[in-house]
Write a protein that holds these residues in place. Structure first.
Motif, PDB file in Angstrom:
ATOM      1  N   GLY A 170      28.232  73.713  -1.946  1.00 33.91           N
ATOM      2  CA  GLY A 170      26.960  73.115  -1.571  1.00 33.91           C
ATOM      3  C   GLY A 170      26.850  71.627  -1.846  1.00 33.91           C
ATOM      4  O   GLY A 170      25.781  71.041  -1.694  1.00 33.91           O
ATOM      5  N   ALA A 171      27.950  70.985  -2.230  1.00 38.93           N
ATOM      6  CA  ALA A 171      27.903  69.551  -2.533  1.00 38.93           C
ATOM      7  C   ALA A 171      27.770  68.697  -1.277  1.00 38.93           C
ATOM      8  O   ALA A 171      27.333  67.562  -1.348  1.00 38.93           O
ATOM      9  CB  ALA A 171      29.142  69.133  -3.317  1.00 38.93           C
ATOM     10  N   GLY A 172      28.181  69.239  -0.122  1.00 39.14           N
ATOM     11  CA  GLY A 172      28.038  68.498   1.121  1.00 39.14           C
ATOM     12  C   GLY A 172      29.337  68.166   1.830  1.00 39.14           C
ATOM     13  O   GLY A 172      29.365  67.286   2.685  1.00 39.14           O
ATOM     14  N   LYS A 173      30.408  68.884   1.535  1.00 40.30           N
ATOM     15  CA  LYS A 173      31.698  68.592   2.160  1.00 40.30           C
ATOM     16  C   LYS A 173      31.651  68.771   3.677  1.00 40.30           C
ATOM     17  O   LYS A 173      32.097  67.903   4.418  1.00 40.30           O
ATOM     18  CB  LYS A 173      32.795  69.455   1.531  1.00 40.30           C
ATOM     19  CG  LYS A 173      33.053  69.136   0.059  1.00 40.30           C
ATOM     20  CD  LYS A 173      34.095  70.025  -0.571  1.00 40.30           C
ATOM     21  CE  LYS A 173      33.709  71.486  -0.626  1.00 40.30           C
ATOM     22  NZ  LYS A 173      32.542  71.774  -1.481  1.00 40.30           N
ATOM     23  N   THR A 174      31.108  69.880   4.138  1.00 43.80           N
ATOM     24  CA  THR A 174      31.016  70.103   5.575  1.00 43.80           C
ATOM     25  C   THR A 174      29.967  69.186   6.196  1.00 43.80           C
ATOM     26  O   THR A 174      30.168  68.656   7.298  1.00 43.80           O
ATOM     27  CB  THR A 174      30.726  71.585   5.881  1.00 43.80           C
ATOM     28  OG1 THR A 174      31.812  72.376   5.358  1.00 43.80           O
ATOM     29  CG2 THR A 174      30.593  71.833   7.373  1.00 43.80           C
ATOM     30  N   THR A 175      28.876  68.937   5.497  1.00 44.23           N
ATOM     31  CA  THR A 175      27.854  68.000   5.976  1.00 44.23           C
ATOM     32  C   THR A 175      28.475  66.627   6.174  1.00 44.23           C
ATOM     33  O   THR A 175      28.244  65.958   7.189  1.00 44.23           O
ATOM     34  CB  THR A 175      26.685  67.932   4.977  1.00 44.23           C
ATOM     35  OG1 THR A 175      26.101  69.237   4.875  1.00 44.23           O
ATOM     36  CG2 THR A 175      25.642  66.929   5.394  1.00 44.23           C
ATOM     37  N   PHE A 176      29.282  66.191   5.202  1.00 40.68           N
ATOM     38  CA  PHE A 176      29.991  64.918   5.317  1.00 40.68           C
ATOM     39  C   PHE A 176      30.894  64.925   6.545  1.00 40.68           C
ATOM     40  O   PHE A 176      30.916  63.963   7.323  1.00 40.68           O
ATOM     41  CB  PHE A 176      30.814  64.681   4.045  1.00 40.68           C
ATOM     42  CG  PHE A 176      31.545  63.375   4.044  1.00 40.68           C
ATOM     43  CD1 PHE A 176      30.954  62.252   3.508  1.00 40.68           C
ATOM     44  CD2 PHE A 176      32.816  63.286   4.575  1.00 40.68           C
ATOM     45  CE1 PHE A 176      31.626  61.029   3.508  1.00 40.68           C
ATOM     46  CE2 PHE A 176      33.499  62.076   4.582  1.00 40.68           C
ATOM     47  CZ  PHE A 176      32.899  60.953   4.051  1.00 40.68           C
ATOM     48  N   THR A 177      31.633  66.001   6.743  1.00 38.76           N
ATOM     49  CA  THR A 177      32.573  66.093   7.864  1.00 38.76           C
ATOM     50  C   THR A 177      31.836  66.063   9.195  1.00 38.76           C
ATOM     51  O   THR A 177      32.342  65.499  10.175  1.00 38.76           O
ATOM     52  CB  THR A 177      33.452  67.346   7.728  1.00 38.76           C
ATOM     53  OG1 THR A 177      34.088  67.323   6.439  1.00 38.76           O
ATOM     54  CG2 THR A 177      34.515  67.402   8.808  1.00 38.76           C
ATOM     55  N   GLN A 178      30.647  66.644   9.267  1.00 39.20           N
ATOM     56  CA  GLN A 178      29.852  66.570  10.495  1.00 39.20           C
ATOM     57  C   GLN A 178      29.542  65.121  10.850  1.00 39.20           C
ATOM     58  O   GLN A 178      29.661  64.710  12.007  1.00 39.20           O
ATOM     59  CB  GLN A 178      28.567  67.380  10.338  1.00 39.20           C
ATOM     60  CG  GLN A 178      28.809  68.868  10.281  1.00 39.20           C
ATOM     61  CD  GLN A 178      27.607  69.654   9.789  1.00 39.20           C
ATOM     62  OE1 GLN A 178      26.680  69.108   9.194  1.00 39.20           O
ATOM     63  NE2 GLN A 178      27.626  70.958  10.040  1.00 39.20           N
ATOM     64  N   GLY A 179      29.126  64.331   9.861  1.00 39.33           N
ATOM     65  CA  GLY A 179      28.866  62.921  10.111  1.00 39.33           C
ATOM     66  C   GLY A 179      30.131  62.170  10.497  1.00 39.33           C
ATOM     67  O   GLY A 179      30.125  61.343  11.416  1.00 39.33           O
ATOM     68  N   LEU A 180      31.218  62.465   9.822  1.00 39.88           N
ATOM     69  CA  LEU A 180      32.495  61.840  10.134  1.00 39.88           C
ATOM     70  C   LEU A 180      32.880  62.123  11.585  1.00 39.88           C
ATOM     71  O   LEU A 180      33.323  61.233  12.311  1.00 39.88           O
ATOM     72  CB  LEU A 180      33.561  62.379   9.176  1.00 39.88           C
ATOM     73  CG  LEU A 180      34.807  61.553   8.976  1.00 39.88           C
ATOM     74  CD1 LEU A 180      34.497  60.281   8.209  1.00 39.88           C
ATOM     75  CD2 LEU A 180      35.837  62.370   8.225  1.00 39.88           C
ATOM     76  N   GLY A 181      32.669  63.366  11.997  1.00 45.19           N
ATOM     77  CA  GLY A 181      32.970  63.747  13.385  1.00 45.19           C
ATOM     78  C   GLY A 181      32.153  62.959  14.390  1.00 45.19           C
ATOM     79  O   GLY A 181      32.662  62.551  15.448  1.00 45.19           O
ATOM     80  N   ARG A 182      30.876  62.725  14.070  1.00 43.23           N
ATOM     81  CA  ARG A 182      30.041  61.904  14.959  1.00 43.23           C
ATOM     82  C   ARG A 182      30.604  60.491  15.063  1.00 43.23           C
ATOM     83  O   ARG A 182      30.671  59.912  16.146  1.00 43.23           O
ATOM     84  CB  ARG A 182      28.605  61.863  14.465  1.00 43.23           C
ATOM     85  CG  ARG A 182      27.735  62.906  15.114  1.00 43.23           C
ATOM     86  CD  ARG A 182      26.256  62.619  15.009  1.00 43.23           C
ATOM     87  NE  ARG A 182      25.787  62.326  13.666  1.00 43.23           N
ATOM     88  CZ  ARG A 182      25.555  63.251  12.731  1.00 43.23           C
ATOM     89  NH1 ARG A 182      25.740  64.517  13.000  1.00 43.23           N
ATOM     90  NH2 ARG A 182      25.132  62.899  11.543  1.00 43.23           N
ATOM     91  N   GLY A 183      31.008  59.935  13.925  1.00 43.09           N
ATOM     92  CA  GLY A 183      31.575  58.585  13.931  1.00 43.09           C
ATOM     93  C   GLY A 183      32.895  58.499  14.676  1.00 43.09           C
ATOM     94  O   GLY A 183      33.206  57.471  15.278  1.00 43.09           O
ATOM     95  N   LEU A 184      33.660  59.570  14.663  1.00 47.12           N
ATOM     96  CA  LEU A 184      34.933  59.611  15.387  1.00 47.12           C
ATOM     97  C   LEU A 184      34.728  59.884  16.874  1.00 47.12           C
ATOM     98  O   LEU A 184      35.623  59.634  17.675  1.00 47.12           O
ATOM     99  CB  LEU A 184      35.837  60.713  14.815  1.00 47.12           C
ATOM    100  CG  LEU A 184      36.480  60.429  13.467  1.00 47.12           C
ATOM    101  CD1 LEU A 184      37.104  61.696  12.904  1.00 47.12           C
ATOM    102  CD2 LEU A 184      37.522  59.325  13.601  1.00 47.12           C
ATOM    103  N   GLY A 185      33.567  60.430  17.227  1.00 48.61           N
ATOM    104  CA  GLY A 185      33.315  60.760  18.622  1.00 48.61           C
ATOM    105  C   GLY A 185      33.993  62.034  19.069  1.00 48.61           C
ATOM    106  O   GLY A 185      34.482  62.124  20.196  1.00 48.61           O
TER     107      GLY A 185
END
Length: 177
Positions: free
Chosen positions: A42-57
């Protein structure tokens, strides 16, 4: 492996703010980059990856790879794919090798949740990102299962860069500290 280049720290106050930062960082990433995510449940690893994915397109719909171990998210244009892996249940180097992450390293950005101590050999350079959620007055890097997962809780993001690829701080991370 090359040594540590720099470390940055950021406090985000919500899951949305974590995703915005990750999206900015995603814009600084390129094929061959390895990101190792560490943090409790629940620390936010997948949440972080979702944002990273948006930045990568990449194609939206990033969810935890916990049960399938690896998910590949193709780019929407000519950028790199995002390979999102979960090493939590993997116990040996052979288990890591079975994921065959080496075959996509040159053409993708690879993010491995729970990868610390397990996947550093995949790339000469890497970003290690630790997500910590405060509980009470203390920051707890590893929370126990069953703890409430409040998206509006602040999180501390610690980024450590290793290798020549990160000799210079990327623009997104230079705003930290």
């Amino acid at each position: 492996m090359e040594g540590q280049q720099w470390t940055r720290t950021l406090t985000v106050h919500s899951a949305a703010e974590l995703q915005r930062f990750a999206a900015d960082l995603g814009g600084d990433l390129a094929s061959g980059d390895l990101v190792i995510l560490t943090g409790g449940l629940g620390a936010g690893k997948t949440t972080f990856t979702q944002g990273l994915g948006r930045g990568l397109g990449v194609r939206p719909g990033i969810i935890s790879p916990t049960f399938v171990l690896v998910r590949v998210h193709p780019p929407l244009s000519d950028g790199p794919a995002l390979v999102h892996a979960d090493a939590y249940r993997l116990e040996s180097a052979a288990d890591i090798d079975d994921l065959d992450l080496e075959s996509t390293m040159d053409t993708s950005v690879t993010v491995v949740e729970w990868g610390a101590g397990r996947v550093e050999h995949l790339a000469a350079s890497r970003l290690e990102i630790r997500l910590e959620r405060p509980v009470g007055s203390e920051t707890v890097p590893h929370e126990s299962p069953g703890t409430d997962n409040d998206d509006d809780e602040p999180r501390r993001v610690l980024i450590t860069a290793f290798g020549q690829r990160w000799a210079n701080t990327p623009p997104a991370a230079s705003r930290l500290d």
